[in-house]
Design a protein around this motif. Structure first.
Motif, PDB file in Angstrom:
ATOM      1  N   ALA A   3       0.940  -1.210   0.025  1.00 47.92           N
ATOM      2  CA  ALA A   3       0.033   0.023  -0.152  1.00 47.92           C
ATOM      3  C   ALA A   3       0.847   1.218  -0.013  1.00 47.92           C
ATOM      4  O   ALA A   3       0.343   2.211  -0.687  1.00 47.92           O
ATOM      5  N   ASP A   4       1.874   1.149   0.772  1.00 46.86           N
ATOM      6  CA  ASP A   4       2.812   2.401   0.671  1.00 46.86           C
ATOM      7  C   ASP A   4       3.594   2.896  -0.440  1.00 46.86           C
ATOM      8  O   ASP A   4       3.414   4.107  -1.159  1.00 46.86           O
ATOM      9  N   SER A   5       3.690   1.662  -1.314  1.00 48.02           N
ATOM     10  CA  SER A   5       4.585   1.824  -2.540  1.00 48.02           C
ATOM     11  C   SER A   5       3.318   2.402  -3.402  1.00 48.02           C
ATOM     12  O   SER A   5       3.606   3.353  -4.543  1.00 48.02           O
ATOM     13  N   PHE A   6       2.153   1.779  -3.584  1.00 50.40           N
ATOM     14  CA  PHE A   6       1.008   2.213  -4.275  1.00 50.40           C
ATOM     15  C   PHE A   6       0.705   3.791  -4.057  1.00 50.40           C
ATOM     16  O   PHE A   6       0.178   4.615  -5.104  1.00 50.40           O
ATOM     17  N   LEU A   7       0.588   4.181  -2.691  1.00 50.64           N
ATOM     18  CA  LEU A   7       0.342   5.486  -2.460  1.00 50.64           C
ATOM     19  C   LEU A   7       1.430   6.506  -3.012  1.00 50.64           C
ATOM     20  O   LEU A   7       1.084   7.807  -3.416  1.00 50.64           O
ATOM     21  N   LYS A   8       2.631   5.968  -2.874  1.00 47.21           N
ATOM     22  CA  LYS A   8       3.517   7.026  -3.600  1.00 47.21           C
ATOM     23  C   LYS A   8       3.624   7.166  -4.947  1.00 47.21           C
ATOM     24  O   LYS A   8       3.782   8.177  -5.511  1.00 47.21           O
ATOM     25  N   GLN A   9       3.077   6.268  -5.573  1.00 47.85           N
ATOM     26  CA  GLN A   9       3.064   6.450  -7.153  1.00 47.85           C
ATOM     27  C   GLN A   9       1.576   7.027  -7.464  1.00 47.85           C
ATOM     28  O   GLN A   9       1.572   7.852  -8.492  1.00 47.85           O
ATOM     29  N   ASN A  10       0.489   6.810  -6.822  1.00 44.31           N
ATOM     30  CA  ASN A  10      -0.936   7.110  -7.022  1.00 44.31           C
ATOM     31  C   ASN A  10      -1.395   7.907  -5.750  1.00 44.31           C
ATOM     32  O   ASN A  10      -2.340   7.490  -5.067  1.00 44.31           O
ATOM     33  N   ALA A  11      -0.711   9.194  -5.508  1.00 45.02           N
ATOM     34  CA  ALA A  11      -1.188  10.120  -4.419  1.00 45.02           C
ATOM     35  C   ALA A  11      -2.854  10.392  -4.364  1.00 45.02           C
ATOM     36  O   ALA A  11      -2.991  10.947  -5.512  1.00 45.02           O
ATOM     37  N   PRO A  12      -3.240  10.323  -3.467  1.00 44.43           N
ATOM     38  CA  PRO A  12      -4.894  10.912  -3.631  1.00 44.43           C
ATOM     39  C   PRO A  12      -4.905  12.001  -3.451  1.00 44.43           C
ATOM     40  O   PRO A  12      -4.051  12.834  -3.552  1.00 44.43           O
ATOM     41  N   ARG A  13      -6.030  12.562  -4.208  1.00 44.81           N
ATOM     42  CA  ARG A  13      -6.176  14.078  -4.439  1.00 44.81           C
ATOM     43  C   ARG A  13      -6.459  14.690  -2.971  1.00 44.81           C
ATOM     44  O   ARG A  13      -7.225  14.093  -2.139  1.00 44.81           O
ATOM     45  N   PRO A  14      -5.683  15.881  -3.027  1.00 41.96           N
ATOM     46  CA  PRO A  14      -6.074  16.584  -1.674  1.00 41.96           C
ATOM     47  C   PRO A  14      -7.620  17.026  -1.471  1.00 41.96           C
ATOM     48  O   PRO A  14      -8.286  17.165  -2.335  1.00 41.96           O
ATOM     49  N   ARG A  15      -7.919  16.831  -0.051  1.00 40.67           N
ATOM     50  CA  ARG A  15      -9.197  17.232   0.140  1.00 40.67           C
ATOM     51  C   ARG A  15      -9.458  18.849   0.266  1.00 40.67           C
ATOM     52  O   ARG A  15      -8.560  19.382   0.468  1.00 40.67           O
ATOM     53  N   SER A  16     -10.553  19.133  -0.349  1.00 44.92           N
ATOM     54  CA  SER A  16     -10.896  20.618  -0.438  1.00 44.92           C
ATOM     55  C   SER A  16     -11.030  21.152   0.987  1.00 44.92           C
ATOM     56  O   SER A  16     -11.392  20.604   1.854  1.00 44.92           O
ATOM     57  N   ALA A  17     -10.479  22.286   0.966  1.00 45.41           N
ATOM     58  CA  ALA A  17     -10.832  23.121   2.688  1.00 45.41           C
ATOM     59  C   ALA A  17     -12.101  23.451   2.547  1.00 45.41           C
ATOM     60  O   ALA A  17     -12.492  23.607   3.797  1.00 45.41           O
ATOM     61  N   MET A  18     -12.972  23.448   1.700  1.00 42.66           N
ATOM     62  CA  MET A  18     -14.282  23.714   1.691  1.00 42.66           C
ATOM     63  C   MET A  18     -14.929  22.495   2.267  1.00 42.66           C
ATOM     64  O   MET A  18     -16.078  22.548   3.005  1.00 42.66           O
ATOM     65  N   ALA A  19     -14.293  21.453   2.334  1.00 38.01           N
ATOM     66  CA  ALA A  19     -15.199  20.010   2.785  1.00 38.01           C
ATOM     67  C   ALA A  19     -15.394  20.027   4.147  1.00 38.01           C
ATOM     68  O   ALA A  19     -16.553  19.792   4.831  1.00 38.01           O
ATOM     69  N   ASP A  20     -14.682  20.748   5.109  1.00 38.00           N
ATOM     70  CA  ASP A  20     -15.098  20.814   6.491  1.00 38.00           C
ATOM     71  C   ASP A  20     -16.164  21.963   6.734  1.00 38.00           C
ATOM     72  O   ASP A  20     -16.782  21.778   7.949  1.00 38.00           O
ATOM     73  N   TYR A  21     -16.730  22.575   5.804  1.00 39.56           N
ATOM     74  CA  TYR A  21     -17.658  23.427   5.806  1.00 39.56           C
ATOM     75  C   TYR A  21     -18.956  23.274   4.827  1.00 39.56           C
ATOM     76  O   TYR A  21     -19.815  23.983   4.827  1.00 39.56           O
TER      77      TYR A  21
END
Length: 127
Positions: A3-21
């Motif tokens: 999973a660590d290798s996979f995440l390094k190659q395919n970083a998840p999309r960053p969460r929007s700052a608006m998601a908390d609101y």
């Protein structure tokens, strides 16, 4: 591959700052607030985004199925058109136009802009 290798190659999309609101955004929009007012609310909470970004975020969330409930309009509320009709004064009919005769058309004079009375430009070139 772990999973660590996979995440390094395919970083998840960053969460929007608006998601908390998101819940607050839904509440503001359901109450009839404009996107500019939502932007002001987010700015007051340290989130700097444009009105276009808010609009795009809302559309994306709604496309995912998270819709915003619209505020109910009271049954006694007037429509904006009715308020405009009441507020607008009746125009005074100071000009009297002759009604056109059936079968006859009045030729309207075309307005010319930017031409001098002394020179026609094109006609001067053609001479």
């Amino acid at each position: 591959m772990d999973a660590d290798s996979f995440l390094k190659q395919n970083a998840p999309r960053p969460r929007s700052a608006m998601a908390d609101y998101w819940e607050d955004i839904k509440k503001l929009r359901a109450a009839g607030c404009t996107l500019e007012q939502v932007r002001s609310f987010l700015a007051a909470n340290g989130v700097t985004v444009s009105v276009a970004a808010i609009s795009k975020y809302i559309k994306r969330r709604e496309a995912e199925g998270d819709t915003i409930a619209k505020a109910e309009t009271p049954a006694t509320a007037e429509t904006p058109v009715e308020r405009q009709k009441e507020a607008a004064p009746e125009p005074a009919s100071s000009t009297t136009e002759k009604p056109a005769k059936p079968g006859k058309f009045e030729k309207k004079q075309s307005k010319t802009f930017g031409h001098s009375a002394k020179s026609d430009g094109i006609n001067d070139l053609l001479k």
